[in-house]
Design a protein around this motif. Sequence first.
Motif: not given
Length: 255
Positions: A7-17, A44-61
Motif C-alpha cells: 500500500p505504500r507504493w512509493f519509497g521516499a528519500d530525503d534529498a536535502g533542502l 508546496d511543489l511536486v515535480v513529476d508524479t511517476g507512472n500512476g500505478v499506486g497513489l502518490l498523494m496519500p504519501q504526500l499528505v
Amino acid sequence: MSLPVEPRWFGADDAGLGITRFVEPHIDPMLVSNAWHVRGSTRDLVVDTGNGVGLLMPQLVPLLEGRPVVAVATHGHFDHTGGLWEFDDRRSHEADAPDVRTPYALTLVRERYPEGLDEMFAYYGYQAPDVLVDAVPREGFDETAWTIRGCEPTAFVSDGEVIDLGDRLFSVLHVPGHTPGSIALWEQATGVLFTGDTLYADDRLSFDDPGAAQRSLRRLRTLPVTTMHGGHGRSVGSDEFRSLADDALQLSSEL
C-alpha cells in the motif's frame, strides 16, 4: 496471478533542502522515475508524479501539513505524468499537453502491452518482462486491466514564469529537445535544478529534436548549479552536472 500488496507504493528519500524524492520500487527498473516534493512556506511543489500505478498523494499528505500543492510535469511522457490527475493544481507546458491528456497506453501485462513497448525497452538497454510490477498497491487491484490515466492540465507553464512557494522561487525554463514541451525548474537562491529527462545520470538519454536539445543543454550548462535532480536516477553536484551536460551535448551533436 498473485502478487503481494504494497500500500505504500512509493519509497521516499530525503534529498536535502526540504526536498524529498519518491520512486516506485515495485515497477520494472526501466520505468522507475523520480517524483520530487519541495516544501514551501505557503505552498508546496511536486515535480513529476511517476507512472500512476499506486497513489502518490496519500504519501504526500504528512509532508504537506495542510498547505496547498502545485504539481508540475517536466514533460509529457507517461512515466512522469501517470499520477498528475491526483492533483487539483496540475501544470505542464502547452506543447506537451496532448501527451498529458492522452498518454502512451501503458499496461502491466504482456498480453496487453501497447505497440512499441519492447522497442522502447531495448533502446534503453532493457528487456521487457511479462509483468511490469512485482507487487500491487491495494487489495483487489487488477494488474491485467490497469492502464495509465491521462488528465487535462489546469494551467500551462511558460519560459520565465516563476512558481512562488512563499519562501522559495522556482523559475520555469523551457528546454525543448527531449520533447517539445520539456521544462526545467531552477531555484537561483540555492542552485537547485530539476531537469526532468533533459539530463540525468547513469542511463541513456533520448532526444526528439537533437538540435533543440543542444540549445537547451547549452542554456542549462551556463547556470551555477549546485545540485541537479533529474527525472531518473541519482542527484548530482555541480562538477558532475557540467560533465553530464558536456556528454549530452556530444551525444546530441552525433544524432
